[in-house]
Write a protein that holds these residues in place. Structure first.
Motif, PDB file in Angstrom:
ATOM      1  N   ILE A  66       0.840  -1.210   0.000  1.00  0.00           N
ATOM      2  CA  ILE A  66       0.000   0.000   0.000  1.00  0.00           C
ATOM      3  C   ILE A  66       0.865   1.247   0.000  1.00  0.00           C
ATOM      4  O   ILE A  66       0.583   2.216  -0.726  1.00  0.00           O
ATOM      5  CB  ILE A  66      -0.935  -0.015   1.228  1.00  0.00           C
ATOM      6  N   ALA A  67       1.930   1.245   0.806  1.00  0.00           N
ATOM      7  CA  ALA A  67       2.824   2.405   0.851  1.00  0.00           C
ATOM      8  C   ALA A  67       3.474   2.650  -0.501  1.00  0.00           C
ATOM      9  O   ALA A  67       3.620   3.805  -0.937  1.00  0.00           O
ATOM     10  CB  ALA A  67       3.898   2.191   1.915  1.00  0.00           C
ATOM     11  N   THR A  68       3.850   1.592  -1.192  1.00  0.00           N
ATOM     12  CA  THR A  68       4.453   1.743  -2.524  1.00  0.00           C
ATOM     13  C   THR A  68       3.453   2.327  -3.502  1.00  0.00           C
ATOM     14  O   THR A  68       3.802   3.176  -4.339  1.00  0.00           O
ATOM     15  CB  THR A  68       4.963   0.381  -3.025  1.00  0.00           C
ATOM     16  N   LEU A  69       2.201   1.897  -3.419  1.00  0.00           N
ATOM     17  CA  LEU A  69       1.162   2.453  -4.285  1.00  0.00           C
ATOM     18  C   LEU A  69       0.965   3.941  -4.006  1.00  0.00           C
ATOM     19  O   LEU A  69       0.878   4.758  -4.942  1.00  0.00           O
ATOM     20  CB  LEU A  69      -0.144   1.699  -4.073  1.00  0.00           C
ATOM     21  N   VAL A  70       0.914   4.306  -2.722  1.00  0.00           N
ATOM     22  CA  VAL A  70       0.763   5.724  -2.369  1.00  0.00           C
ATOM     23  C   VAL A  70       1.962   6.524  -2.861  1.00  0.00           C
ATOM     24  O   VAL A  70       1.817   7.636  -3.397  1.00  0.00           O
ATOM     25  CB  VAL A  70       0.601   5.873  -0.840  1.00  0.00           C
ATOM     26  N   CYS A  71       3.161   5.967  -2.699  1.00  0.00           N
ATOM     27  CA  CYS A  71       4.372   6.655  -3.156  1.00  0.00           C
ATOM     28  C   CYS A  71       4.342   6.861  -4.665  1.00  0.00           C
ATOM     29  O   CYS A  71       4.791   7.905  -5.169  1.00  0.00           O
ATOM     30  CB  CYS A  71       5.609   5.859  -2.766  1.00  0.00           C
ATOM     31  N   THR A  72       3.822   5.888  -5.397  1.00  0.00           N
ATOM     32  CA  THR A  72       3.742   6.012  -6.848  1.00  0.00           C
ATOM     33  C   THR A  72       2.771   7.109  -7.254  1.00  0.00           C
ATOM     34  O   THR A  72       3.068   7.939  -8.124  1.00  0.00           O
ATOM     35  CB  THR A  72       3.312   4.678  -7.480  1.00  0.00           C
ATOM     36  N   VAL A  73       1.597   7.119  -6.612  1.00  0.00           N
ATOM     37  CA  VAL A  73       0.573   8.125  -6.946  1.00  0.00           C
ATOM     38  C   VAL A  73       1.059   9.534  -6.618  1.00  0.00           C
ATOM     39  O   VAL A  73       0.824  10.478  -7.394  1.00  0.00           O
ATOM     40  CB  VAL A  73      -0.736   7.805  -6.199  1.00  0.00           C
ATOM     41  N   LEU A  74       1.731   9.703  -5.490  1.00  0.00           N
ATOM     42  CA  LEU A  74       2.200  11.025  -5.091  1.00  0.00           C
ATOM     43  C   LEU A  74       3.580  11.353  -5.660  1.00  0.00           C
ATOM     44  O   LEU A  74       3.874  12.511  -5.951  1.00  0.00           O
ATOM     45  CB  LEU A  74       2.265  11.115  -3.559  1.00  0.00           C
ATOM     46  N   GLY A  75       4.417  10.343  -5.802  1.00  0.00           N
ATOM     47  CA  GLY A  75       5.799  10.577  -6.201  1.00  0.00           C
ATOM     48  C   GLY A  75       5.988  10.888  -7.664  1.00  0.00           C
ATOM     49  O   GLY A  75       6.865  11.684  -8.032  1.00  0.00           O
ATOM     50  N   MET A  76       5.179  10.268  -8.530  1.00  0.00           N
ATOM     51  CA  MET A  76       5.311  10.538  -9.965  1.00  0.00           C
ATOM     52  C   MET A  76       5.082  12.012 -10.287  1.00  0.00           C
ATOM     53  O   MET A  76       5.908  12.638 -10.964  1.00  0.00           O
ATOM     54  CB  MET A  76       4.352   9.647 -10.753  1.00  0.00           C
ATOM     55  N   PRO A  77       3.961  12.615  -9.846  1.00  0.00           N
ATOM     56  CA  PRO A  77       3.782  14.053 -10.121  1.00  0.00           C
ATOM     57  C   PRO A  77       4.890  14.907  -9.524  1.00  0.00           C
ATOM     58  O   PRO A  77       5.344  15.872 -10.160  1.00  0.00           O
ATOM     59  CB  PRO A  77       2.425  14.361  -9.485  1.00  0.00           C
ATOM     60  N   LEU A  78       5.321  14.571  -8.307  1.00  0.00           N
ATOM     61  CA  LEU A  78       6.383  15.359  -7.681  1.00  0.00           C
ATOM     62  C   LEU A  78       7.677  15.251  -8.482  1.00  0.00           C
ATOM     63  O   LEU A  78       8.380  16.257  -8.685  1.00  0.00           O
ATOM     64  CB  LEU A  78       6.609  14.876  -6.241  1.00  0.00           C
ATOM     65  N   ALA A  79       7.998  14.062  -8.945  1.00  0.00           N
ATOM     66  CA  ALA A  79       9.206  13.885  -9.753  1.00  0.00           C
ATOM     67  C   ALA A  79       9.104  14.653 -11.066  1.00  0.00           C
ATOM     68  O   ALA A  79      10.087  15.256 -11.521  1.00  0.00           O
ATOM     69  CB  ALA A  79       9.429  12.396 -10.033  1.00  0.00           C
ATOM     70  N   LEU A  80       7.924  14.660 -11.680  1.00  0.00           N
ATOM     71  CA  LEU A  80       7.724  15.407 -12.927  1.00  0.00           C
ATOM     72  C   LEU A  80       7.906  16.905 -12.704  1.00  0.00           C
ATOM     73  O   LEU A  80       8.523  17.594 -13.521  1.00  0.00           O
ATOM     74  CB  LEU A  80       6.328  15.120 -13.483  1.00  0.00           C
ATOM     75  N   VAL A  81       7.357  17.407 -11.594  1.00  0.00           N
ATOM     76  CA  VAL A  81       7.487  18.832 -11.295  1.00  0.00           C
ATOM     77  C   VAL A  81       8.951  19.204 -11.087  1.00  0.00           C
ATOM     78  O   VAL A  81       9.440  20.219 -11.606  1.00  0.00           O
ATOM     79  CB  VAL A  81       6.651  19.191 -10.049  1.00  0.00           C
ATOM     80  N   ILE A  82       9.686  18.376 -10.341  1.00  0.00           N
ATOM     81  CA  ILE A  82      11.095  18.673 -10.083  1.00  0.00           C
ATOM     82  C   ILE A  82      11.902  18.621 -11.375  1.00  0.00           C
ATOM     83  O   ILE A  82      12.741  19.489 -11.638  1.00  0.00           O
ATOM     84  CB  ILE A  82      11.679  17.681  -9.061  1.00  0.00           C
ATOM     85  N   ALA A  83      11.638  17.602 -12.196  1.00  0.00           N
ATOM     86  CA  ALA A  83      12.415  17.415 -13.421  1.00  0.00           C
ATOM     87  C   ALA A  83      12.202  18.541 -14.424  1.00  0.00           C
ATOM     88  O   ALA A  83      13.106  18.868 -15.199  1.00  0.00           O
ATOM     89  CB  ALA A  83      12.065  16.076 -14.068  1.00  0.00           C
ATOM     90  N   ARG A  84      11.018  19.142 -14.404  1.00  0.00           N
ATOM     91  CA  ARG A  84      10.710  20.174 -15.397  1.00  0.00           C
ATOM     92  C   ARG A  84      10.698  21.581 -14.807  1.00  0.00           C
ATOM     93  O   ARG A  84      10.352  22.545 -15.493  1.00  0.00           O
ATOM     94  CB  ARG A  84       9.346  19.877 -16.042  1.00  0.00           C
ATOM     95  N   ALA A  85      11.062  21.724 -13.533  1.00  0.00           N
ATOM     96  CA  ALA A  85      11.105  23.046 -12.910  1.00  0.00           C
ATOM     97  C   ALA A  85      12.399  23.759 -13.272  1.00  0.00           C
ATOM     98  O   ALA A  85      13.351  23.157 -13.783  1.00  0.00           O
ATOM     99  CB  ALA A  85      10.977  22.910 -11.391  1.00  0.00           C
ATOM    100  N   ARG A  86      12.452  25.052 -13.007  1.00  0.00           N
ATOM    101  CA  ARG A  86      13.676  25.817 -13.207  1.00  0.00           C
ATOM    102  C   ARG A  86      14.759  25.308 -12.260  1.00  0.00           C
ATOM    103  O   ARG A  86      14.448  24.788 -11.178  1.00  0.00           O
ATOM    104  CB  ARG A  86      13.410  27.295 -12.962  1.00  0.00           C
TER     105      ARG A  86
END
Length: 271
Positions: A66-86
């Motif tokens: 369950i924790a891995t699923l939550v990390c995936t749902v929350l972590g993917m958007p966060l990783a995308l924001v970091i990767a494409r931020a200034r």
């Protein structure tokens, strides 16, 4: 060997460095060998199938999943924001994500307890809705998410940063919308980091101890995961020491399998 011939890997290193290298390797491997040596192989199956061990194992696997699923749902958007931020913003976000990796796990447990405890503002709001988090199975999941989320975020963000934005820009010039670019271009590029991140995230979640002990407690069948069962056994309570050694070996094997999966996948991944 002629001047044109390449040197063998490591051929320029001073040979004396082999001595501390071997000592360092021994410091990492020998304790694990000692663990394996203490295993009572004749009782292995009985130890890992005892009711206490089964409860701890199932709880660890369930909450870790369950924790891995939550990390995936929350972590993917966060990783995308970091990767494409200034760069400046990305640097700050990356530091914030990395903090749980360098914090002592006990500090994470205290922080979660102060945030969601009954005396905190958040805890009081949850209490009005009849929700209590500390010392519940849900607290185990939250503690695992806190310590495991950085592994997924950094793996995905690194994969996206390496792939660049050229393909996304090309798709945009061809008329693709943002959501289409996300699903057809960005996420496939992030697949290597996502797979590695999910595997590492799950392994970290099932091995979590410190934050879980403080925030979730150590109730058998409710919050007692495998690491907590092992700790309890070696303090003279709960499962027997034979079962604790068996569970330790099971966690060791799980970690090795995870590392081999990540290594094998990276070697076979397209470059």
């Amino acid at each position: 060997m002629t001047a044109a011939e390449p040197r063998a890997p490591g051929g320029t290193l001073p040979p004396i460095l082999v001595v501390p290298a071997l000592l360092g390797l021994a410091l990492l491997v020998v304790p694990l060998g000692a663990l394996v040596g203490r295993m009572e192989w004749a009782n292995l199956w009985a130890d890992i199938t005892s009711p206490e061990a089964i409860d701890a194992l199932l709880l660890s696997l369930g909450t870790g999943g369950i924790a891995t699923l939550v990390c995936t749902v929350l972590g993917m958007p966060l990783a995308l924001v970091i990767a494409r931020a200034r760069p400046g913003i990305a640097g700050v976000l990356r530091v914030l994500v990395t903090v749980p990796l360098v914090l002592p796990p006990m500090v994470g447990g205290v922080a979660l307890l102060f945030l969601f405890g009954r005396s905190s503002p958040v805890g009081e709001v949850l209490a009005t809705w009849g929700i209590t988090l500390p010392f519940t199975t849900a607290a185990v999941v939250l503690a695992q998410v806190f310590v495991a989320l950085p592994f997924l975020v950094l793996a995905v963000e690194g994969s996206l940063r390496t792939s660049g934005v050229e393909y996304e820009n090309t798709a945009a010039t061809l008329g693709a919308g943002r959501w289409r670019i996300l699903w057809r271009v960005t996420l496939p590029l992030a697949a290597p980091g996502l797979l590695a991140g999910v595997i590492l995230c799950f392994a970290r979640a099932i091995g979590e101890f410190g934050a879980t002990a403080l925030f979730a407690g150590n109730a058998p069948g409710v919050t007692q995961t495998m690491p907590l069962a092992i700790y309890t056994a070696f303090n003279g309570a709960g499962v027997g020491q034979g079962t604790a050694v068996a569970l330790s070996l099971l966690l060791l094997v799980t970690s090795l399998v995870v590392l081999l999966l990540v290594r094998g996948w990276r070697q076979g991944a397209p470059r």
